[in-house]
Enzyme design. Sequence first.
Site, PDB file in Angstrom:
ATOM      1  N   HIS A  41       2.858   4.103   1.267  1.00 62.40           N
ATOM      2  CA  HIS A  41       1.750   3.624   2.107  1.00 62.40           C
ATOM      3  C   HIS A  41       1.872   4.303   3.473  1.00 62.40           C
ATOM      4  O   HIS A  41       2.782   5.127   3.676  1.00 62.40           O
ATOM      5  CB  HIS A  41       1.779   2.090   2.210  1.00 62.40           C
ATOM      6  CG  HIS A  41       3.117   1.540   2.610  1.00 62.40           C
ATOM      7  ND1 HIS A  41       3.682   1.775   3.840  1.00 62.40           N
ATOM      8  CD2 HIS A  41       4.024   0.785   1.923  1.00 62.40           C
ATOM      9  CE1 HIS A  41       4.849   1.178   3.918  1.00 62.40           C
ATOM     10  NE2 HIS A  41       5.095   0.573   2.758  1.00 62.40           N
ATOM     11  N   MET A  45       2.771  -3.146   6.759  1.00 66.41           N
ATOM     12  CA  MET A  45       2.581  -2.485   5.469  1.00 66.41           C
ATOM     13  C   MET A  45       3.847  -2.591   4.635  1.00 66.41           C
ATOM     14  O   MET A  45       4.953  -2.472   5.161  1.00 66.41           O
ATOM     15  CB  MET A  45       2.211  -1.027   5.680  1.00 66.41           C
ATOM     16  CG  MET A  45       0.832  -0.906   6.270  1.00 66.41           C
ATOM     17  SD  MET A  45       0.204   0.736   6.030  1.00 66.41           S
ATOM     18  CE  MET A  45      -1.360   0.543   6.872  1.00 66.41           C
ATOM     19  N   HIS A  83       5.358   4.624   5.148  1.00 66.39           N
ATOM     20  CA  HIS A  83       6.186   5.735   4.653  1.00 66.39           C
ATOM     21  C   HIS A  83       5.684   7.072   5.205  1.00 66.39           C
ATOM     22  O   HIS A  83       6.471   7.934   5.597  1.00 66.39           O
ATOM     23  CB  HIS A  83       6.118   5.814   3.124  1.00 66.39           C
ATOM     24  CG  HIS A  83       6.636   4.611   2.395  1.00 66.39           C
ATOM     25  ND1 HIS A  83       5.841   3.825   1.599  1.00 66.39           N
ATOM     26  CD2 HIS A  83       7.886   4.081   2.329  1.00 66.39           C
ATOM     27  CE1 HIS A  83       6.574   2.862   1.061  1.00 66.39           C
ATOM     28  NE2 HIS A  83       7.809   2.981   1.488  1.00 66.39           N
ATOM     29  N   TYR A 137       5.808   4.072  -4.214  1.00 67.57           N
ATOM     30  CA  TYR A 137       4.548   3.353  -4.020  1.00 67.57           C
ATOM     31  C   TYR A 137       4.183   3.432  -2.535  1.00 67.57           C
ATOM     32  O   TYR A 137       4.062   2.442  -1.826  1.00 67.57           O
ATOM     33  CB  TYR A 137       4.571   1.909  -4.557  1.00 67.57           C
ATOM     34  CG  TYR A 137       3.202   1.581  -5.092  1.00 67.57           C
ATOM     35  CD1 TYR A 137       2.809   2.046  -6.346  1.00 67.57           C
ATOM     36  CD2 TYR A 137       2.270   0.909  -4.318  1.00 67.57           C
ATOM     37  CE1 TYR A 137       1.527   1.833  -6.807  1.00 67.57           C
ATOM     38  CE2 TYR A 137       0.990   0.697  -4.782  1.00 67.57           C
ATOM     39  CZ  TYR A 137       0.634   1.152  -6.027  1.00 67.57           C
ATOM     40  OH  TYR A 137      -0.630   0.947  -6.477  1.00 67.57           O
TER      41      TYR A 137
HETATM   42  P1  AMP Z   1      10.853   1.115   0.980  1.00 65.50           P
HETATM   43  O1  AMP Z   1      10.158   2.107   0.100  1.00 65.50           O
HETATM   44  O2  AMP Z   1      10.143  -0.181   1.125  1.00 65.50           O
HETATM   45  O3  AMP Z   1      12.322   0.978   0.653  1.00 65.50           O
HETATM   46  O4  AMP Z   1      10.807   1.739   2.435  1.00 65.50           O
HETATM   47  C1  AMP Z   1      11.275   3.044   2.692  1.00 65.50           C
HETATM   48  C2  AMP Z   1      11.380   3.245   4.182  1.00 65.50           C
HETATM   49  O5  AMP Z   1      10.090   3.058   4.774  1.00 65.50           O
HETATM   50  C3  AMP Z   1      12.328   2.240   4.848  1.00 65.50           C
HETATM   51  O6  AMP Z   1      13.070   2.899   5.863  1.00 65.50           O
HETATM   52  C4  AMP Z   1      11.380   1.228   5.427  1.00 65.50           C
HETATM   53  O7  AMP Z   1      11.900   0.573   6.564  1.00 65.50           O
HETATM   54  C5  AMP Z   1      10.201   2.109   5.808  1.00 65.50           C
HETATM   55  N1  AMP Z   1       8.971   1.309   5.903  1.00 65.50           N
HETATM   56  C6  AMP Z   1       8.481   0.457   4.961  1.00 65.50           C
HETATM   57  N2  AMP Z   1       7.380  -0.151   5.417  1.00 65.50           N
HETATM   58  C7  AMP Z   1       7.174   0.309   6.677  1.00 65.50           C
HETATM   59  C8  AMP Z   1       6.185   0.058   7.677  1.00 65.50           C
HETATM   60  N3  AMP Z   1       5.190  -0.795   7.491  1.00 65.50           N
HETATM   61  N4  AMP Z   1       6.294   0.717   8.853  1.00 65.50           N
HETATM   62  C9  AMP Z   1       7.305   1.596   9.067  1.00 65.50           C
HETATM   63  N5  AMP Z   1       8.253   1.874   8.155  1.00 65.50           N
HETATM   64  C10 AMP Z   1       8.202   1.246   6.977  1.00 65.50           C
END
Ligand code: AMP
Length: 281
Positions: free
Chosen positions: A34, A184, A37, A32
Amino acid sequence: MQIFHTISETRAFVRQARVRGRVIGLVPTMGYLHEGHLELMRRAKSQCDMVIASIFVNPTQFGPTEDFGRYPRDLERDAAMAESVGVAAIFNPPVEEMYPQGYCTYVDVERITDKLCGLSRPGHFRGVATVVTKLFNIVQPDYAYFGQKDAQQALVIKRMTADLNMDLEVVIVPTVREQDGLAMSSRNLYLEPEQRHAALVLSRGLERARKALREGERNPAEIRQLVIDMIQAEPLAEPDYVELYSYPGLEPLERIEGLTLLALAVKIGRTRLIDNAILEV
Ligand code: AMP
């Protein structure tokens, strides 16, 4: 761009890239996607010849009452977004591919996981460390990219790779925010319009702390209370934790000096959001 659902196809793809001497970057995600990512993927693309993104909603990092079942999933949308920033392949395994019958092995990072999200979400970092180890073993990347948004997670991964002599470099990318300051997150999708507005208490809380610091406040308990008061003044928000620790060691503090992590977790209705700032005196 290729999409793989099995470990063997992914390994075969990586093997070919290795033969051609490619530097490989891995961006682990739960999908999902954004802008946050995509920023990780762009950063990977700028440093590596080939970027592989994983999209896997990892059941072992969710507690029994958490949102594993309703976590948003949309592979088609994610694939288009990842392709637009030059990702070469997506690894999107089903749960049975990662945790087949008889699965028994977990990675536990101690001490730095006994606070913050580790306290609020027992077993969470064990699931994270385990799945990330598995992804590293499958892809064997030269670089792996994580967001500062999940500050404790980034520290856990760095600690784990150092402690277990994993042969790669972990890169931490700054938090990407909406125009109004909200960090985000795929979970922002859960928020109703009034809740989306209430969610601004997180970034405003961080800003409040920075202001206090600029004005000379050095007592972590005072800063913590200012932020808690601010969150409690928002009727739709309920603080889960507001904590200050030394950074990157995550030791308790008597006084703010040097780098300090201010980390927040706030519940907005059923949605739990996190954010953080690294304060510098
Ligand atoms: P997730 O899909 O939420 O597990 O996130 C995957 C990766 O994206 C992880 O390393 C998160 O820390 C990073 N991530 C999620 N949101 C953000 C954001 N707003 N800014 C930078 N990195 C992010």
